[in-house]
Design a protein around this motif. Structure first.
Motif, PDB file in Angstrom:
ATOM      1  N   ALA A   7       0.810  -0.833   0.092  1.00  0.00           N
ATOM      2  CA  ALA A   7       0.159  -0.070   0.277  1.00  0.00           C
ATOM      3  C   ALA A   7       0.970   1.499   0.035  1.00  0.00           C
ATOM      4  CB  ALA A   7      -1.060   0.353   0.954  1.00  0.00           C
ATOM      5  N   ALA A   8       2.027   1.245   1.282  1.00  0.00           N
ATOM      6  CA  ALA A   8       2.606   2.588   0.834  1.00  0.00           C
ATOM      7  C   ALA A   8       3.528   2.732  -0.820  1.00  0.00           C
ATOM      8  CB  ALA A   8       3.514   2.204   2.117  1.00  0.00           C
ATOM      9  N   GLY A   9       3.537   1.229  -0.692  1.00  0.00           N
ATOM     10  CA  GLY A   9       4.463   2.019  -2.610  1.00  0.00           C
ATOM     11  C   GLY A   9       3.918   2.624  -3.838  1.00  0.00           C
ATOM     12  N   ILE A  60       3.344   6.084  -5.772  1.00  0.00           N
ATOM     13  CA  ILE A  60       4.048   5.864  -7.082  1.00  0.00           C
ATOM     14  C   ILE A  60       2.426   7.149  -7.615  1.00  0.00           C
ATOM     15  CG2 ILE A  60       3.007   4.506  -8.888  1.00  0.00           C
ATOM     16  CD1 ILE A  60       4.529   1.930  -7.984  1.00  0.00           C
ATOM     17  N   LEU A  61       1.427   7.144  -6.783  1.00  0.00           N
ATOM     18  CA  LEU A  61       0.841   7.658  -7.340  1.00  0.00           C
ATOM     19  C   LEU A  61       0.668   8.915  -7.073  1.00  0.00           C
ATOM     20  CD1 LEU A  61      -2.788   5.724  -5.845  1.00  0.00           C
ATOM     21  CD2 LEU A  61      -2.235   5.911  -8.226  1.00  0.00           C
ATOM     22  N   GLU A  62       1.316   9.694  -5.713  1.00  0.00           N
ATOM     23  CA  GLU A  62       1.860  10.631  -5.436  1.00  0.00           C
ATOM     24  C   GLU A  62       3.069  11.556  -6.814  1.00  0.00           C
ATOM     25  OE1 GLU A  62       3.553  10.579  -1.521  1.00  0.00           O
ATOM     26  OE2 GLU A  62       1.588  10.220  -0.523  1.00  0.00           O
ATOM     27  N   GLU A  93       1.281  14.036  -8.996  1.00  0.00           N
ATOM     28  CA  GLU A  93       2.936  15.462  -8.796  1.00  0.00           C
ATOM     29  C   GLU A  93       4.318  16.022  -9.832  1.00  0.00           C
ATOM     30  OE1 GLU A  93       4.464  14.639  -4.866  1.00  0.00           O
ATOM     31  OE2 GLU A  93       2.673  15.159  -4.061  1.00  0.00           O
ATOM     32  N   GLY A  94       4.287  15.302 -11.175  1.00  0.00           N
ATOM     33  CA  GLY A  94       4.817  14.972 -12.155  1.00  0.00           C
ATOM     34  C   GLY A  94       6.737  14.509 -11.909  1.00  0.00           C
ATOM     35  N   ARG A  95       6.336  13.850 -10.938  1.00  0.00           N
ATOM     36  CA  ARG A  95       7.545  13.478 -10.455  1.00  0.00           C
ATOM     37  C   ARG A  95       8.051  12.022 -10.569  1.00  0.00           C
ATOM     38  NH1 ARG A  95       7.824  12.684  -4.557  1.00  0.00           N
ATOM     39  NH2 ARG A  95       6.341  12.619  -4.645  1.00  0.00           N
ATOM     40  N   PRO A  96       9.444  11.638 -11.035  1.00  0.00           N
ATOM     41  CA  PRO A  96       9.865  10.632 -11.408  1.00  0.00           C
ATOM     42  C   PRO A  96       9.732   9.498 -10.530  1.00  0.00           C
ATOM     43  CG  PRO A  96      11.457  11.933 -11.308  1.00  0.00           C
ATOM     44  CD  PRO A  96      10.771  13.012 -10.729  1.00  0.00           C
ATOM     45  N   ILE A  97       9.267   8.586 -11.002  1.00  0.00           N
ATOM     46  CA  ILE A  97       9.072   7.144 -10.354  1.00  0.00           C
ATOM     47  C   ILE A  97      10.082   5.962 -10.543  1.00  0.00           C
ATOM     48  CG2 ILE A  97       7.155   5.094 -10.039  1.00  0.00           C
ATOM     49  CD1 ILE A  97       5.629   6.453 -11.721  1.00  0.00           C
TER      50      ILE A  97
END
Length: 64
Positions: free
Chosen positions: A9-11, A15-17, A21-25
Motif C-alpha cells: 500500500a505504501a509503494g 507511485i500515485l503521489e 505531482e509530476g515527479r519521476p517514479i
C-alpha cells in the motif's frame, strides 16, 4: 502478511503521489517506461506481445 500489505500500500501510494505531482517514479517500481521494459522487468522478461510472444519464446517453440 499484514506487514507485506502495508508495504504494498505504501509503494502504491508513493507511485500515485509521484504521478500526480509530476515527479519521476522510482526505477524499481517501473515495469514499462517509454514503451520499453524497465526496472526489474527489463531483467526478468523478454519483450514481445500478448499474441505472438517474444523472440525467445519462438526459439523455444522451434526446439519443441
Amino acid at each position: 502478511s499484514l506487514s507485506a500489505q502495508a508495504r504494498y500500500a505504501a509503494g502504491t501510494r508513493e507511485i500515485l503521489e509521484c504521478w500526480f505531482e509530476g515527479r519521476p517514479i522510482r526505477e524499481e517500481y517501473l515495469i514499462v517506461n517509454a514503451g520499453k521494459l524497465a526496472g526489474a522487468g527489463a531483467h526478468s522478461y523478454s519483450a514481445g506481445d500478448a499474441t505472438r510472444g517474444s523472440e525467445e519464446a519462438a526459439r523455444f517453440k522451434a526446439k519443441a
